[in-house]
Motif scaffolding. Sequence first.
Motif, PDB file in Angstrom:
ATOM      1  N   ASP A   1       0.801  -1.125   0.016  1.00 57.12           N
ATOM      2  CA  ASP A   1       0.105   0.148  -0.105  1.00 57.12           C
ATOM      3  C   ASP A   1       0.787   1.352  -0.174  1.00 57.12           C
ATOM      4  OD1 ASP A   1      -2.191  -1.461  -0.109  1.00 57.12           O
ATOM      5  OD2 ASP A   1      -2.766  -1.278   2.227  1.00 57.12           O
TER       6      ASP A   1
ATOM      7  N   GLU B   1       1.195   4.136  -2.951  1.00 56.80           N
ATOM      8  CA  GLU B   1       0.849   5.651  -2.914  1.00 56.80           C
ATOM      9  C   GLU B   1       2.049   6.524  -3.499  1.00 56.80           C
ATOM     10  OE1 GLU B   1      -2.018   6.870  -2.509  1.00 56.80           O
ATOM     11  OE2 GLU B   1      -2.983   4.914  -2.148  1.00 56.80           O
TER      12      GLU B   1
ATOM     13  N   LYS C   1      -3.318  -2.872  -5.944  1.00 58.93           N
ATOM     14  CA  LYS C   1      -2.119  -2.179  -5.571  1.00 58.93           C
ATOM     15  C   LYS C   1      -1.124  -2.842  -6.562  1.00 58.93           C
ATOM     16  CE  LYS C   1      -4.110  -0.015  -2.469  1.00 58.93           C
ATOM     17  NZ  LYS C   1      -4.903   1.372  -2.509  1.00 58.93           N
TER      18      LYS C   1
END
Length: 121
Positions: free
Chosen positions: A54, A58, A78
């Motif tokens: 994660d 990002e 992801k």
Amino acid sequence: MTYDAFNQFCGTLPATTYVMQWGDAHVWKVGDKVFAIGGWSKDKQPAYTFKTSDLNYEFLCHKDGYIPAPYFANRGMKWIQQVDTSGALDEELCYYLTESYRLVVAGLSKSKRLTLGLMTP
């Protein structure tokens, strides 16, 4: 990174298999689960897709040379695609491919990891 270098690197990871599928993409798997794909760029240039944590997802979504992976990210997965394959990001790519491999291995059942020789009893 070239597709040959990509395939050579992925082939060094334990218990991996290679198949060409999905429109001539270079697909690497461990335990029948995909961890890396070479191909699928919009402009026919090399591109490399991999699973991320994660946090890395990002970070990479906002970094030059990377985009959320087509077909994966729009489904909430992801996965990132490296689109800058000039060679400047090759070392990073090797790191992220290894991390993708590690994430996929961690998601395999204990019995599957044992069968593949990726853990000791």
